[in-house]
Design a protein around this motif. Structure first.
Motif, PDB file in Angstrom:
ATOM      1  N   ILE A 128       7.118  50.776  83.949  1.00  0.00           N
ATOM      2  CA  ILE A 128       6.354  50.202  82.730  1.00  0.00           C
ATOM      3  C   ILE A 128       6.605  51.622  81.868  1.00  0.00           C
ATOM      4  N   ALA A 129       7.467  51.506  80.852  1.00  0.00           N
ATOM      5  CA  ALA A 129       7.399  52.843  79.978  1.00  0.00           C
ATOM      6  C   ALA A 129       7.852  52.496  78.820  1.00  0.00           C
ATOM      7  N   GLY A 130       7.114  52.822  77.475  1.00  0.00           N
ATOM      8  CA  GLY A 130       7.404  52.591  76.172  1.00  0.00           C
ATOM      9  C   GLY A 130       7.629  50.806  75.802  1.00  0.00           C
TER      10      GLY A 130
END
Lengths: 109, 114
Positions: free
Chosen positions: B96-98
């Motif tokens: 989970i990123a950006g």
């Protein structure tokens, strides 16, 4: 009661038909995922949606947050689209996924 | 990248036997999880890990143990197999990123307990 309901459970179609698979959920969510499980068992992610609509090739996914409902459409279906399509949701305040039971699609030539 | 790999693909156990399902990923994902898939039910979370040295229980943890000594590996141990553990097991990792949430599944292990 399952928090994520999919319909239909099973679907057969002739090649070229337009397919719609539905997913309903019970409470507010932060995102909804559509996944495809191949006959061999492997699972791949197709879409992640939090609003609106996404398109990838012949696949279109839509979500209506107010109605708590999402649809996955396949245009010009092909036998290689035969698979189980799984809806999964992420509820607010958690990043875990809750999965529906899947819709088994068979497309015949 | 090999993605998420699982071994074995198939396994038959007798009631009471123990075994370890192996899972590895080469994407440097912190979050890994184990699910089981049974007919007529959605995937259910058994255990998960948010990083090396950290594990937690999911929805159906009884009868299973996990450990996470490295970022890459997340084995699932069946302590004393029971027929109710006959299922298909999937390992997954995710990032989970950006605003991106990407989950990758292994090919699955079909386990039969007799």
């Amino acid at each position: 009661k399952n928090e994520v309901e999919q319909s239909p459970q099973n679907l057969t179609a002739q090649e070229g038909e337009f397919i719609t698979i539905n997913c309903s959920y019970s409470v507010g969510i932060s995102a909804l995922h559509w996944l495809q499980q191949h006959p061999g068992g492997g699972i791949v992610s197709l879409f992640m949606l939090s609003s609106g609509k996404k398109k990838h090739g012949r696949l279109i996914a839509t979500i209506n947050i107010q109605e708590k409902h999402s649809s996955l459409h396949i245009t010009a279906s092909h036998p290689r689209d035969s698979a189980v399509y799984i809806c999964a949701v992420r509820f607010y305040n958690t990043d875990k996924l809750i999965f529906g039971t899947g819709t088994r699609l068979q497309v015949f030539p | 990248n090999a993605g998420v790999t699982q071994t074995p693909k198939f396994q038959v156990l007798k009631t009471g036997q123990s075994m370890t399902l192996q899972c590895a990923q080469d994407m440097n994902h912190e979050y890994m999880s184990w699910y089981r898939q049974d007919p007529g039910m959605g995937l259910r979370l058994i255990h998960y890990s948010v990083g090396a040295g950290i594990t937690d229980q999911g929805e159906v943890p009884n009868g299973y143990n996990v450990s996470r000594s490295t970022t890459e590996d997340f084995p699932l141990r069946l302590l004393s197999a029971a027929p109710s553990q006959t299922s298909v097991y999937f390992c997954a990792s995710r990032v989970i990123a950006g605003g991106i949430y990407e989950q990758y599944f292994g090919p699955g292990t079909r386990l039969t307990v007799t």
